[in-house]
Design an enzyme around this catalytic site. Structure first.
Site, PDB file in Angstrom:
ATOM      1  N   GLN A 292      60.510  23.411  51.260  1.00 14.53           N
ATOM      2  CA  GLN A 292      61.252  24.482  51.922  1.00 14.53           C
ATOM      3  C   GLN A 292      60.590  24.869  53.249  1.00 14.53           C
ATOM      4  OE1 GLN A 292      61.687  26.561  47.637  1.00 14.53           O
ATOM      5  NE2 GLN A 292      62.412  27.877  49.275  1.00 14.53           N
TER       6      GLN A 292
ATOM      7  N   ARG B  14      63.840  33.112  44.304  1.00 15.41           N
ATOM      8  CA  ARG B  14      65.040  33.663  44.953  1.00 15.41           C
ATOM      9  C   ARG B  14      64.842  35.164  45.187  1.00 15.41           C
ATOM     10  NH1 ARG B  14      71.214  31.609  43.730  1.00 15.41           N
ATOM     11  NH2 ARG B  14      71.960  32.163  45.773  1.00 15.41           N
ATOM     12  N   CYS B  15      63.794  35.467  45.914  1.00 14.19           N
ATOM     13  CA  CYS B  15      63.317  36.839  45.932  1.00 14.19           C
ATOM     14  C   CYS B  15      62.386  37.011  47.112  1.00 14.19           C
ATOM     15  CB  CYS B  15      62.565  37.066  44.621  1.00 14.19           C
ATOM     16  SG  CYS B  15      61.502  38.472  44.555  1.00 14.19           S
TER      17      CYS B  15
ATOM     18  N   GLU C  39      69.422  36.006  48.301  1.00 15.96           N
ATOM     19  CA  GLU C  39      68.788  36.385  47.037  1.00 15.96           C
ATOM     20  C   GLU C  39      69.300  37.708  46.492  1.00 15.96           C
ATOM     21  OE1 GLU C  39      65.116  36.371  49.006  1.00 15.96           O
ATOM     22  OE2 GLU C  39      64.904  38.527  49.042  1.00 15.96           O
TER      23      GLU C  39
END
Ligand code: CDP
Length: 790
Positions: free
Chosen positions: A228, A375-376, A745
């Protein structure tokens, strides 16, 4: 505004902001033509597989690889001792700790890498892994972070300095302790809650993998990887290996989900690079599913005690939070340096809170690294869960409806920009409107009547609200860095002579649709149809440097960079147009896709004409070409928000929780592509349902992972997913160039407390004040049984 989307200013053919353009990447995905790391096959390539320990804590007495080395096709076995000779057996983590690449003396968690086996084929490597004999001497295992901090606990990381011979990694605090203590002492009442947010795993469809391809002739490393953050990887690889960054190319391909799990640098990557350096051949390593679920970095694992001060009429006076974080054997989270507990101190949420104090201690245990921002935005999920659960208990304590309690305590629209007691400045918000929209959409008053009737009949129905505030877009460089690298992001745009363009970005899509939305930003700013704008990410040889995609930062950072780079290009075309139209640049005005002479609608030049002129007819003194780059350093983060309402029915016989309805109102400011935003929210909601009801990675006392396969780690599928009902409000960010906030997110962050609040609401009349997630049938049944209901 309470619109579902802002009105587009461009035609559907141009497809700028606000158009639900179909995703440009999907034709290749739906035909199975994507190119994932598994699809990449290089000439002369060999395979690596990894020997892993069954013990969570043990001394390595010896490793015998002789039988494996004699097997057909086996080329090498790399152990910690081999790496030690080159000083490569430890590597830095992105959080400033150290991590073993391969152990020399001790293994620290079950499934830790012990040796890399390289062979001509994947099967030969796997067979040889079984023929590497490791003699272990088991050591005491520490799985409980509270016990890890007791004075007589074994010191898990003796490699740290003499003043750090204990298992406390760090202590972090935020806010004013004395003022908060005083505020709580002066409150009419203090409402406490204890919440455990368990360890979970991102479980992307595609596991992690790489191909290290070192070319000894040209002394150049091509590193294909599921990352990522490719630029950060290149820098880390250079720092660890000593290879100049100019001789390293990190290249991503399509990525099948990242969700934070593809930010850390894993030992397998480094071992592959060492293997390729040793053999002079490309070395491929891909985790299998069990390795992915057992040995990658994990998220959450926060034990939280929180207390909220209240007046008798339901006004919040303060918040005090004490937390213990289980990071496993190393702190390998990718939190910004200044924020070891991530952005957890956004925990005051959507509420106008006079005082707050938050402290976090992090502990080492014999588990794999934890702390991934699943996802945060670096711990915002843990924060939102706590405050939203606590607000419900606060409302109950003063006998107020939870919606009315929220409405009373929300930060008002006219209070923005709003400074929180822990130091954040919320950019914009309209929390009352979002909650009201959700209440209206779900028919809240009717549901409360239905619940009362059902309760009278002994049926269990609950309604849960979550009114979350998110914090995304890390971040302003004066506050945010990872291993010293400032968290700006970048875009480079080149407009070609015939009017099409390419955008290269420092961020990295893992399925979010960047090829579409970043083209739409250019379409909006320049009027070049989005279909003619190619978006390229993930090649460090060509893309400008950026910190990558996680924490919903792409739109707030690289999205902003794209708009500003496009505006630089637009400004140049103004001068080109003035030259062609023989007028002053000041006499021109921009309408989508063209410069017009003010007051003369028939005198204009289109962006396509101007692109051609940039290469064929530029005026003397002006550089040829049409391109621009921007490195965007955001002045602040963006603060998306939303209000979710969940309705559950609970089966008294089985403890099964059924989500009957779920309304999600989201606000991410101005929207680039409404369809993609809806997709992000749908997926995010299912990823919020997952930890709320199903997913948990737990360990027994010996440190055995009890959820290392999909038989035990329950991912929700379409069968478990309810029909989400979504809606929007639009409150633009005042500081973002086109008023957008991140969204990726939001739903994962906002959904779990809505579900947990609904379950507790269904059981509150029995005296239940909290149920920790995942709320499994077994857990609920046990409560019902204890209360004499089941
Ligand atoms: O960093 P990441 O891409 O995961 O998150 P994001 O910036 O929230 O964007 C997720 C997707 O939603 C991207 O394709 C964005 O361009 C899109 N998006 C949008 O269309 N409008 C917004 N206001 C925010 C995001």
């Amino acid at each position: 505004m309470t619109l579902d989307a802002q009105a587009p200013t461009t035609t559907p053919e141009v497809a700028g902001m606000g158009h639900s353009m179909k995703r440009k990447e999907d034709p290749r995905f739906i035909r199975g033509q994507g190119e994932y790391i598994e699809d990449v096959v290089l000439p002369n390539m060999v395979w690596m597989d990894i020997v892993r320990t069954p013990y969570a804590h043990a001394r390595i007495k010896s490793i015998d690889a002789s039988e494996a080395l004699a097997m057909p096709g086996v080329l090498a076995v790399i152990t910690g001792k081999d790496l030690e000779a080159a000083g490569l057996h430890w590597m830095p983590t992105l959080a400033g700790d150290k991590q073993m690449v391969l152990p020399v003396d001790e293994v620290m968690y079950q499934s830790q890498e012990v040796a890399g086996v390289i062979a001509e084929t994947r099967y030969q490597a796997a067979d040889a892994v079984a023929a590497v004999y490791v003699d272990y001497e088991p050591l005491p295992v520490v799985v409980d972070p509270f016990k890890a901090l007791e004075p007589d606990a074994p010191v898990l990381r003796p490699d740290r300095g003499p003043d750090k011979q204990h298992n406390r990694i760090w202590h972090w605090e935020s806010g004013d302790r004395a003022a908060t203590d005083a505020a709580l002492a002066a409150s009419d009442r203090v409402v406490p809650i204890d919440v455990y947010i368990p360890r979970i795993h991102v479980a992307s469809i595609e596991t992690c993998g790489c191909i290290a391809d070192y070319d000894p002739v040209n002394a150049h490393l091509d590193f294909h990887v599921t990352s990522q953050a490719p630029h950060v990887y290149r820098t880390v690889i250079s720092l660890v290996s000593g290879i100049p960054e100019s001789s390293i190319r990190v290249k991503t391909h399509d990525i099948g989900g990242g969700f934070g799990g593809k930010v850390p640098v894993y030992p397998g990557y480094v071992i592959s690079i060492v293997a390729s350096l040793t053999l002079g051949r490309p070395v491929k390593w891909i985790e299998d599913r069990s390795e992915n679920l057992q040995a990658d970095s994990f998220a959450r694992d926060y034990h939280i005690h929180a207390e909220m001060g209240l007046t008798d009429d339901g006004a919040i006076t303060g918040l005090r939070v004490k937390t213990l974080a289980d990071h496993g054997y190393t702190d390998a989270a990718a939190d910004p340096s200044k924020y070891p507990a991530g952005l957890f101190n956004v925990i005051t949420g959507s509420y106008d809170m006079p005082q707050a104090f938050v402290e976090v201690d992090a502990a080492y245990t014999n588990k794999p690294p934890g702390g991934v921002a699943y996802r945060c935005s670096f711990r915002v999920t843990e924060a939102v869960h706590t405050i939203e659960r606590l607000v419900d208990e606060g409302a109950r304590a003063v006998a107020m409806d939870p919606a009315a309690f929220r409405m009373k305590n929300f930060i008002r629209k006219d209070q923005f920009p709003y400074k929180t007691p822990t130091g954040w400045e919320y950019d914009s918000g309209d929390y009352h409107t979002a909650l009201q929209k959700a209440l209206d959409m779900i028919g809240y008053d009717e549901l409360r009547k239905e619940q009362a009737e059902k309760r009278a009949r002994g049926e269990l129905m609950g309604i849960g609200i979550s009114s979350f505030t998110e914090i995304v877009g890390a971040g302003p460089s004066h506050e945010f860095d990872i291993i010293g690298l400032k968290m700006f992001d970048s875009a480079e745009i080149r407009v070609h002579p015939t009017g099409s363009a390419i955008v290269r970005l420092g961020v990295q899509s893992q399925g979010q649709g960047h090829e579409t939305t970043f083209a739409q930003i250019v379409a909006e700013e320049l009027g070049i149809p989005a279909s003619k704008v190619k978006v390229e990410e993930g090649d460090t040889d060509t893309a400008p440097y950026g910190l990558g995609t996680y924490a919903s930062r792409s739109t707030p950072t690289a999205g902003a960079a794209t708009a500003i780079a496009a505006r630089k290009i637009r400004e140049k075309t103004r001068h080109l147009a003035a030259h062609l139209l023989e007028c002053s640049p000041d006499d021109l005005e921009w309408t989508p896709g063209q410069w017009n002479v003010k007051g003369s609608p028939d005198r204009f030049k289109t962006i396509a004409e101007l692109a051609f002129a940039a290469y064929t007819d530029h005026p003397a003194g002006m550089e040829a070409g049409l391109e621009a780059t921007d490195y965007y350093d955001p002045p602040n983060l963006t603060f998306p928000f939303g209000s979710y309402i969940c309705v559950v029915d609970i089966d008294k016989g089985t403890g099964q929780v059924k989500v009957r309805r779920f309304v999600a109102i989201d606000d991410c400011g101005n929207i680039i592509n409404p369809m993609i935003v809806d997709g992000q929210i749908h997926g995010g909601l299912t990823m919020g349902l997952a930890p709320a009801l199903y997913e948990e990675i737990s360990y027994d006392e010996q440190g055995n992972n009890l959820a290392g396969t999909f038989m035990d780690y329950l991912l929700p599928t379409a069968m478990e997913t309810p029909a989400w009902e979504t809606g929007k409000t639009i409150t633009p960010s005042p500081h973002h160039p086109f008023g957008a906030k991140g969204v990726g997110e939001s739903a994962t962050v906002g959904a779990p407390p809505a579900i947990a609040n609904a379950v507790v609401d269904a059981l509150a009349h029995l005296g239940v004040t909290n149920v920790d997630i995942p709320i499994t049938p077994q857990k609920v049944w046990r409560i019902l049984h204890e209360k004499g209901v089941a």
